[in-house]
Design a protein around this motif. Structure first.
Motif, PDB file in Angstrom:
ATOM      1  N   ILE A  53      52.116 -33.481  13.887  1.00 24.72           N
ATOM      2  CA  ILE A  53      51.988 -32.025  13.799  1.00 24.72           C
ATOM      3  C   ILE A  53      52.358 -31.343  15.110  1.00 24.72           C
ATOM      4  CG2 ILE A  53      50.206 -32.245  12.027  1.00 24.72           C
ATOM      5  CD1 ILE A  53      48.231 -31.128  14.199  1.00 24.72           C
ATOM      6  N   GLY A  54      52.825 -32.133  16.097  1.00 25.54           N
ATOM      7  CA  GLY A  54      53.357 -31.544  17.321  1.00 25.54           C
ATOM      8  C   GLY A  54      52.426 -31.560  18.511  1.00 25.54           C
ATOM      9  N   THR A  55      51.470 -32.470  18.548  1.00 22.62           N
ATOM     10  CA  THR A  55      50.482 -32.465  19.633  1.00 22.62           C
ATOM     11  C   THR A  55      51.147 -32.539  20.997  1.00 22.62           C
ATOM     12  OG1 THR A  55      48.893 -33.553  18.161  1.00 22.62           O
ATOM     13  CG2 THR A  55      48.395 -33.574  20.517  1.00 22.62           C
ATOM     14  N   GLN A  56      52.073 -33.482  21.199  1.00 21.64           N
ATOM     15  CA  GLN A  56      52.792 -33.583  22.467  1.00 21.64           C
ATOM     16  C   GLN A  56      54.036 -32.670  22.470  1.00 21.64           C
ATOM     17  OE1 GLN A  56      52.218 -36.664  20.651  1.00 21.64           O
ATOM     18  NE2 GLN A  56      50.192 -36.762  21.609  1.00 21.64           N
ATOM     19  N   LEU A  57      54.701 -32.603  21.332  1.00 18.63           N
ATOM     20  CA  LEU A  57      55.957 -31.852  21.201  1.00 18.63           C
ATOM     21  C   LEU A  57      55.781 -30.389  21.581  1.00 18.63           C
ATOM     22  CD1 LEU A  57      58.919 -32.196  19.870  1.00 18.63           C
ATOM     23  CD2 LEU A  57      57.857 -31.194  17.848  1.00 18.63           C
ATOM     24  N   LEU A  58      54.792 -29.735  21.001  1.00 19.56           N
ATOM     25  CA  LEU A  58      54.593 -28.304  21.247  1.00 19.56           C
ATOM     26  C   LEU A  58      54.119 -28.047  22.668  1.00 19.56           C
ATOM     27  CD1 LEU A  58      52.895 -27.461  17.840  1.00 19.56           C
ATOM     28  CD2 LEU A  58      55.224 -26.867  18.533  1.00 19.56           C
ATOM     29  N   GLY A  59      53.292 -28.949  23.189  1.00 18.74           N
ATOM     30  CA  GLY A  59      52.848 -28.795  24.565  1.00 18.74           C
ATOM     31  C   GLY A  59      53.994 -28.895  25.554  1.00 18.74           C
ATOM     32  N   LEU A  60      54.902 -29.833  25.322  1.00 18.72           N
ATOM     33  CA  LEU A  60      56.064 -29.979  26.213  1.00 18.72           C
ATOM     34  C   LEU A  60      56.995 -28.778  26.100  1.00 18.72           C
ATOM     35  CD1 LEU A  60      56.818 -33.775  25.715  1.00 18.72           C
ATOM     36  CD2 LEU A  60      55.975 -32.680  27.796  1.00 18.72           C
ATOM     37  N   ALA A  61      57.169 -28.262  24.894  1.00 21.94           N
ATOM     38  CA  ALA A  61      58.000 -27.065  24.733  1.00 21.94           C
ATOM     39  C   ALA A  61      57.415 -25.895  25.504  1.00 21.94           C
ATOM     40  CB  ALA A  61      58.128 -26.719  23.255  1.00 21.94           C
ATOM     41  N   ALA A  62      56.098 -25.755  25.490  1.00 21.70           N
ATOM     42  CA  ALA A  62      55.446 -24.655  26.206  1.00 21.70           C
ATOM     43  C   ALA A  62      55.629 -24.763  27.709  1.00 21.70           C
ATOM     44  CB  ALA A  62      53.961 -24.614  25.851  1.00 21.70           C
ATOM     45  N   LEU A  63      55.904 -25.983  28.203  1.00 23.85           N
ATOM     46  CA  LEU A  63      56.123 -26.190  29.634  1.00 23.85           C
ATOM     47  C   LEU A  63      57.601 -26.060  30.025  1.00 23.85           C
ATOM     48  CD1 LEU A  63      53.684 -29.175  30.309  1.00 23.85           C
ATOM     49  CD2 LEU A  63      53.383 -26.766  30.940  1.00 23.85           C
ATOM     50  N   GLY A  64      58.448 -25.676  29.088  1.00 23.40           N
ATOM     51  CA  GLY A  64      59.844 -25.409  29.408  1.00 23.40           C
ATOM     52  C   GLY A  64      60.816 -26.515  29.075  1.00 23.40           C
ATOM     53  N   GLU A  74      57.102 -35.841   6.600  1.00 25.83           N
ATOM     54  CA  GLU A  74      57.646 -34.487   6.518  1.00 25.83           C
ATOM     55  C   GLU A  74      56.528 -33.454   6.448  1.00 25.83           C
ATOM     56  OE1 GLU A  74      61.103 -33.725   3.977  1.00 25.83           O
ATOM     57  OE2 GLU A  74      61.056 -35.856   3.457  1.00 25.83           O
ATOM     58  N   VAL A  75      55.405 -33.817   5.839  1.00 25.60           N
ATOM     59  CA  VAL A  75      54.275 -32.896   5.738  1.00 25.60           C
ATOM     60  C   VAL A  75      53.777 -32.535   7.136  1.00 25.60           C
ATOM     61  CG1 VAL A  75      51.945 -32.564   4.838  1.00 25.60           C
ATOM     62  CG2 VAL A  75      53.625 -33.847   3.497  1.00 25.60           C
ATOM     63  N   ALA A  76      53.607 -33.548   7.998  1.00 22.21           N
ATOM     64  CA  ALA A  76      53.163 -33.280   9.363  1.00 22.21           C
ATOM     65  C   ALA A  76      54.196 -32.462  10.129  1.00 22.21           C
ATOM     66  CB  ALA A  76      52.880 -34.600  10.083  1.00 22.21           C
ATOM     67  N   LEU A  77      55.473 -32.811   9.990  1.00 21.80           N
ATOM     68  CA  LEU A  77      56.514 -32.095  10.713  1.00 21.80           C
ATOM     69  C   LEU A  77      56.584 -30.629  10.312  1.00 21.80           C
ATOM     70  CD1 LEU A  77      59.385 -34.741  10.654  1.00 21.80           C
ATOM     71  CD2 LEU A  77      58.092 -33.996  12.663  1.00 21.80           C
ATOM     72  N   ARG A  78      56.327 -30.327   9.047  1.00 24.33           N
ATOM     73  CA  ARG A  78      56.325 -28.924   8.630  1.00 24.33           C
ATOM     74  C   ARG A  78      55.242 -28.147   9.353  1.00 24.33           C
ATOM     75  NH1 ARG A  78      57.537 -30.930   3.368  1.00 24.33           N
ATOM     76  NH2 ARG A  78      55.344 -30.807   2.731  1.00 24.33           N
ATOM     77  N   ARG A  79      54.111 -28.781   9.617  1.00 22.17           N
ATOM     78  CA  ARG A  79      53.043 -28.108  10.346  1.00 22.17           C
ATOM     79  C   ARG A  79      53.485 -27.828  11.781  1.00 22.17           C
ATOM     80  NH1 ARG A  79      47.301 -29.197  10.421  1.00 22.17           N
ATOM     81  NH2 ARG A  79      47.468 -26.952  10.729  1.00 22.17           N
ATOM     82  N   ALA A  80      54.204 -28.772  12.405  1.00 25.64           N
ATOM     83  CA  ALA A  80      54.721 -28.531  13.752  1.00 25.64           C
ATOM     84  C   ALA A  80      55.732 -27.385  13.749  1.00 25.64           C
ATOM     85  CB  ALA A  80      55.367 -29.805  14.294  1.00 25.64           C
ATOM     86  N   ALA A  81      56.642 -27.399  12.779  1.00 25.59           N
ATOM     87  CA  ALA A  81      57.669 -26.360  12.708  1.00 25.59           C
ATOM     88  C   ALA A  81      57.058 -24.992  12.408  1.00 25.59           C
ATOM     89  CB  ALA A  81      58.701 -26.724  11.646  1.00 25.59           C
ATOM     90  N   ASP A  82      55.986 -24.965  11.629  1.00 18.97           N
ATOM     91  CA  ASP A  82      55.327 -23.688  11.345  1.00 18.97           C
ATOM     92  C   ASP A  82      54.740 -23.078  12.614  1.00 18.97           C
ATOM     93  OD1 ASP A  82      55.933 -23.839   8.670  1.00 18.97           O
ATOM     94  OD2 ASP A  82      53.969 -24.579   8.042  1.00 18.97           O
ATOM     95  N   ARG A  83      54.270 -23.915  13.525  1.00 21.43           N
ATOM     96  CA  ARG A  83      53.703 -23.412  14.777  1.00 21.43           C
ATOM     97  C   ARG A  83      54.781 -22.885  15.710  1.00 21.43           C
ATOM     98  NH1 ARG A  83      48.353 -24.951  15.976  1.00 21.43           N
ATOM     99  NH2 ARG A  83      47.411 -26.351  14.447  1.00 21.43           N
ATOM    100  N   ASP A  84      55.965 -23.490  15.679  1.00 26.56           N
ATOM    101  CA  ASP A  84      57.077 -23.047  16.521  1.00 26.56           C
ATOM    102  C   ASP A  84      58.375 -23.257  15.750  1.00 26.56           C
ATOM    103  OD1 ASP A  84      59.059 -22.532  18.370  1.00 26.56           O
ATOM    104  OD2 ASP A  84      58.061 -23.577  20.011  1.00 26.56           O
ATOM    105  N   PRO A  85      58.834 -22.254  15.001  1.00 22.34           N
ATOM    106  CA  PRO A  85      60.033 -22.404  14.174  1.00 22.34           C
ATOM    107  C   PRO A  85      61.301 -22.710  14.968  1.00 22.34           C
ATOM    108  CG  PRO A  85      58.761 -20.482  13.497  1.00 22.34           C
ATOM    109  CD  PRO A  85      58.178 -20.956  14.791  1.00 22.34           C
ATOM    110  N   GLY A  86      61.276 -22.511  16.282  1.00 19.35           N
ATOM    111  CA  GLY A  86      62.460 -22.788  17.093  1.00 19.35           C
ATOM    112  C   GLY A  86      62.675 -24.253  17.409  1.00 19.35           C
ATOM    113  N   ILE A  87      61.699 -25.103  17.072  1.00 17.69           N
ATOM    114  CA  ILE A  87      61.798 -26.526  17.377  1.00 17.69           C
ATOM    115  C   ILE A  87      62.476 -27.263  16.224  1.00 17.69           C
ATOM    116  CG2 ILE A  87      60.437 -28.643  17.665  1.00 17.69           C
ATOM    117  CD1 ILE A  87      58.443 -27.037  19.266  1.00 17.69           C
TER     118      ILE A  87
END
Length: 249
Positions: A53-64, A74-87
Motif C-alpha cells: 500500500i506504499g509504506t516505503q514508496l510514499l515516504g520516499l516520494a515525499a522526500l523528493g 493489485e488491490v494493495a497497489l491501488r491503495r498506494a496509487a489512491d494516496r498519490d495518483p502521480g506514482i
C-alpha cells in the motif's frame, strides 16, 4: 515464487486493514523513508518491488525521490496509487520485473517480502532481477525480520499490536507453526476490530522462509551483487535488519 497465488490472495485480503496493523502508519512510513533515504542518492529514481500500500514508496516520494512500485497485489497497489495518483505502479512478480536493464538508481524490497520465496532458486532469481534493473554502482536495499534470533528462539506468536482510530480499535497478531525443517513456518495473521462492543475477526495465512543474514547475503553474492553488508536497526534507524548491496560498477 512457490505459492504465488496464495501470497497474492494474502495481501489482497490484508490490503484494506494494512495501515491498521500499525499504531500510527503515517508516522512509521515517514520514519522508514528517512532511514532508507540516508542510503540513497539525492533525488534517486527508486523502484520499490514489494510496494504494497506504499509504506516505503510514499515516504520516499515525499522526500523528493522519483519512485515506481510493483507488487503481486493489485488491490494493495491501488491503495498506494489512491494516496498519490502521480506514482506509477504495476502488478509484477519480483522474479520477473517488467523493466529494462539499468532502469533505476536503486531498488528497495522492504518489510520481509523476500522470505515469501521458499526456495534458493527463487531467492537468487529475485535478487538477480533487482541487480539487473539497477544501474551499475546502484544500491539494492532488502529488509527482513531478525531471523537469526527467530531461528534460535522459534516463537509461536508475535506481540499484539493495537491501533485506535475514529472507526474503532484494531488488534493484530500472528500465530506461527514451524515446519519440521526448523527454517520455514506457516503464519496465521489475525486481525480483531471493533466499535461500541461489536467485534469482527479476520484471518489469513502465508508461509515464510526464516532466512538468516548469512544465508541471504550468500544468495545476494551468488546473484551478482557486490559490497554486501548488513545494517542492524541500531545502525540504520530502520525497524528491521537491512541488507545493503550494489550492482558492480
Amino acid at each position: 515464487m512457490t505459492g504465488t497465488d496464495g501470497v497474492r490472495r494474502f495481501y489482497d485480503d490484508l490490503a484494506p486493514d494494512y495501515e491498521r496493523i500499525y499504531a500510527d502508519w503515517e508516522t512509521s512510513s515517514r520514519r522508514q523513508a528517512q532511514a532508507l533515504d540516508a542510503l540513497l542518492p539525492a533525488g534517486a529514481l527508486v523502484l520499490d518491488c514489494a510496494a504494497g500500500i506504499g509504506t516505503q514508496l510514499l515516504g520516499l516520494a515525499a522526500l523528493g525521490h522519483r519512485v515506481a512500485g510493483t507488487d503481486l497485489s493489485e488491490v494493495a497497489l491501488r491503495r498506494a496509487a489512491d494516496r498519490d495518483p502521480g506514482i506509477g505502479v504495476a502488478a509484477a512478480d519480483m522474479r520477473r520485473l517488467p523493466f529494462p536493464d539499468a532502469a533505476f538508481d536503486a531498488v528497495v524490497c522492504a518489510d520481509n517480502a523476500v522470505p515469501h520465496l521458499l526456495t534458493a532458486d527463487d531467492v537468487r532469481h529475485a535478487l538477480a532481477e533487482m541487480r539487473r534493473v539497477v544501474v551499475p554502482g546502484g544500491v539494492v536495499l532488502v529488509s527482513t525480520r531478525d531471523y537469526d534470533e527467530v531461528r534460535r528462539t522459534r516463537p509461536e506468536t508475535t506481540p499484539v499490536g493495537v491501533h485506535r482510530g475514529r472507526d474503532g480499535v484494531t488488534a493484530a497478531f500472528q500465530l506461527w507453526s514451524w515446519h519440521d525443517d526448523g527454517k520455514r513456518y506457516d503464519l496465521d495473521h489475525l486481525v480483531i476490530s471493533g466499535h461500541d462492543g461489536s467485534w469482527q475477526v479476520r484471518a489469513r495465512r502465508a508461509t515464510y522462509w526464516a532466512l538468516t543474514r548469512a544465508e541471504l547475503a550468500g544468495f545476494a553474492d551468488e546473484a551478482g551483487l557486490a559490497d554486501v553488508r548488513w545494517l542492524l536497526p541500531e545502525e540504520s534507524g530502520f525497524f528491521q535488519p537491512l541488507l545493503v548491496a550494489r550492482r558492480p560498477a
